[in-house]
Design a protein around this motif. Sequence first.
Motif, short mmCIF file in Angstrom:
data_model
loop_
_atom_site.label_atom_id
_atom_site.label_comp_id
_atom_site.label_asym_id
_atom_site.label_seq_id
_atom_site.Cartn_x
_atom_site.Cartn_y
_atom_site.Cartn_z
N ILE A 23 79.83 8.71 81.18
CA ILE A 23 78.22 8.71 81.63
C ILE A 23 77.81 10.00 82.74
CG2 ILE A 23 76.74 7.49 83.15
CD1 ILE A 23 78.45 4.99 82.46
N ASP A 24 76.74 10.49 82.30
CA ASP A 24 76.19 11.62 83.05
C ASP A 24 75.92 11.32 84.37
OD1 ASP A 24 75.22 14.00 83.94
OD2 ASP A 24 73.54 13.93 82.84
N PRO A 25 76.46 11.55 85.55
CA PRO A 25 76.11 11.00 86.95
C PRO A 25 74.82 11.46 87.26
CG PRO A 25 78.13 12.80 86.94
CD PRO A 25 77.70 12.26 85.51
N VAL A 26 74.52 12.96 86.92
CA VAL A 26 73.30 13.57 87.33
C VAL A 26 72.20 12.76 86.57
CG1 VAL A 26 71.64 15.57 87.30
CG2 VAL A 26 74.18 15.66 87.47
N GLY A 27 72.26 12.44 85.31
CA GLY A 27 71.16 11.69 84.74
C GLY A 27 71.09 10.16 85.29
N SER A 28 72.10 9.53 85.67
CA SER A 28 72.18 8.12 86.36
C SER A 28 71.38 8.28 87.67
CB SER A 28 73.56 7.75 86.50
OG SER A 28 74.25 7.46 85.34
N VAL A 29 71.41 9.24 88.54
CA VAL A 29 70.83 9.56 89.49
C VAL A 29 69.29 9.48 89.36
CG1 VAL A 29 70.56 11.08 91.50
CG2 VAL A 29 72.70 10.38 91.07
N ILE A 30 68.96 10.60 88.44
CA ILE A 30 67.68 10.98 88.12
C ILE A 30 67.11 9.34 87.72
CG2 ILE A 30 66.08 12.09 86.48
CD1 ILE A 30 68.10 14.40 86.46
N ALA A 31 67.66 8.64 87.14
CA ALA A 31 67.01 7.48 86.43
C ALA A 31 66.97 6.43 87.65
CB ALA A 31 67.87 6.91 85.29
N SER A 32 67.31 6.74 88.79
CA SER A 32 67.50 5.80 89.78
C SER A 32 66.54 6.23 91.12
CB SER A 32 68.68 5.56 90.28
OG SER A 32 69.75 5.17 89.31
N ILE A 33 65.37 7.10 90.59
CA ILE A 33 64.71 7.90 91.72
C ILE A 33 64.03 6.92 92.56
CG2 ILE A 33 62.71 7.97 90.00
CD1 ILE A 33 61.98 10.56 91.30
N LYS A 34 63.19 5.66 92.15
CA LYS A 34 62.71 4.91 93.36
C LYS A 34 63.51 4.47 94.27
CE LYS A 34 59.34 2.71 91.51
NZ LYS A 34 58.14 3.21 92.46
N SER A 35 64.70 4.05 93.80
CA SER A 35 65.78 3.39 95.06
C SER A 35 66.29 4.65 95.83
CB SER A 35 66.64 2.57 94.29
OG SER A 35 67.55 3.38 93.22
N ILE A 36 66.41 5.73 95.21
CA ILE A 36 67.07 6.87 95.85
C ILE A 36 66.04 7.33 97.05
CG2 ILE A 36 67.87 9.26 95.66
CD1 ILE A 36 69.19 8.37 93.05
N TYR A 37 64.87 7.54 96.49
CA TYR A 37 63.67 7.72 97.57
C TYR A 37 63.79 7.04 98.89
CZ TYR A 37 61.09 11.71 95.56
OH TYR A 37 60.74 13.03 95.12
N GLN A 38 64.12 5.84 98.64
CA GLN A 38 64.39 4.92 99.69
C GLN A 38 65.54 4.84 100.55
OE1 GLN A 38 61.42 3.15 100.40
NE2 GLN A 38 60.60 4.32 98.36
N LEU A 39 66.26 5.64 100.25
CA LEU A 39 67.52 5.77 100.92
C LEU A 39 67.46 6.63 102.25
CD1 LEU A 39 70.33 6.64 98.17
CD2 LEU A 39 70.23 4.41 99.34
N PRO A 40 68.15 6.35 103.18
CA PRO A 40 68.08 7.13 104.57
C PRO A 40 68.50 8.60 104.22
CG PRO A 40 69.45 5.17 105.02
CD PRO A 40 69.18 5.04 103.40
N ALA A 41 67.84 9.37 104.74
CA ALA A 41 68.24 10.97 104.71
C ALA A 41 69.54 11.21 104.51
CB ALA A 41 67.38 11.62 105.57
N GLU A 42 70.50 10.59 105.41
CA GLU A 42 71.94 10.78 105.67
C GLU A 42 72.59 10.65 104.27
OE1 GLU A 42 70.30 8.81 107.73
OE2 GLU A 42 70.22 10.44 109.46
N SER A 43 72.10 9.46 103.52
CA SER A 43 72.80 8.89 102.37
C SER A 43 72.18 9.64 100.95
CB SER A 43 72.25 7.41 101.82
OG SER A 43 73.01 6.51 102.92
N GLN A 44 70.97 10.10 101.32
CA GLN A 44 70.44 11.28 100.17
C GLN A 44 71.31 12.56 100.48
OE1 GLN A 44 66.44 11.97 99.75
NE2 GLN A 44 65.97 9.92 100.00
N ASN A 45 71.35 13.09 101.64
CA ASN A 45 72.26 14.29 101.68
C ASN A 45 73.69 14.17 101.09
OD1 ASN A 45 70.17 15.65 102.62
ND2 ASN A 45 70.42 15.17 104.91
N GLU A 46 74.28 12.90 101.30
CA GLU A 46 75.63 12.67 100.87
C GLU A 46 75.71 12.78 99.32
OE1 GLU A 46 79.34 9.55 101.02
OE2 GLU A 46 77.54 9.44 102.22
#
Length: 392
Positions: A16-39
């Motif tokens: 599975i392409d991890p980058v593609g998986s992250v892109i497909a999860s954009i709505k939930s990732i935008y809601q993550l705290p900045a620290e989690s996004q940075n990690e």
Amino acid sequence: MSTYREFFESSVRLGIDPVGSVIASIKSIYQLPAESQNEMKLELIKQSFQYHYMHNALYNKICKEKGVALTDFQCIEDVASIPAIGIGKFKDVNAHLLLTKPIHELEHELRSTGTSGIPSISRRDEQTLTRSVLSIFSMFREMFGFFGGAAVYLAPSAEEMPEMGLVKLINMFSGLLDSNRFFISGHAFDAEAVIHQLKDWQHVHTRHIIGPPFLVERLAAYIEEHQMHIHLDKQTQIITLGGWRSFTGREIDQSKFRERMARIFGVHQGQVRDMFGLVETNFMAIECEHHAKHVPPWVHFSIRNLDKLEQEVTHGEPGRLVVYDPTSLSYPGFILTDDLVYLDPNPCSCGRNGQVVNYMYRIKGAEVGCCAINLEKFMSDREARITQCPIG
């Protein structure tokens, strides 16, 4: 081991392409705290760096000359030490040396030409192209919510200019809309035809206008000159891209532009939105209704001191933009741009977390040039030829 590294490694094991998986999860990732996004970003960028370090001879040489190794990145601040490629290198006769992927694996190339007339060429392989498409469509869906409506495109069609990045990007809106039409043909613009089309679509579709600011301005000027009354729809979006400077050097004031377009087209200013991107990268930073340009949460912006490019400026201070885009496999997506920007230090009212960029202008001495500027110049040259009187 971090949660994101475990995710990356397990995804790779499963094919599975991890980058593609992250892109497909954009709505939930935008809601993550900045620290989690940075990690998360740190892990994606580290893996991208490792790939290019191991497979790109030129980039490996650059890294070793700068003393940068695979083990140097422990936090998001460390990303600034990753060597970036000057954007001018994409115009160089030896630009092919930037490639990590072999030529025979490349599927597509995009071009943007500056005032020198020398094109900036960015080439993409199959997986990079797939990630690019996912990235742009996910941002369109997240920021505009499109899945229907009709758009007038103030641009040439892809049939006329298939390699121009601006045209290719505008054409991508078509997959999310019910109908669309292009209104630049042979470098000529017919404002009357645009008005006629908008009237035909009234009470049939939600109507959108998409194009570079100078052409939206031309349409607005035509409406004002002829004292027309145009009221678009509750869900209308007037979307601009391509930059705010004319080929003559005139700067379009964004705030006044939004105010004027809202008045002329009968919409709210929150419906007039801008996008920022580069042909050499695989993303668009798109304004929300509060006019904050949100950087995609898998991309990292590093803002550098103009006099000491190895140093980042204080958060909120203007500087030269370096983009770290982990979606590119064709060549390192770590780009030193010619753009002066600053990051907004305040959280956005829309509720999305992550970086918000404010574009200012090209740095002094940089070539003034992009798809929109060249389109405007071509159109201006054509109009000048038409209005010239023959001698003798």
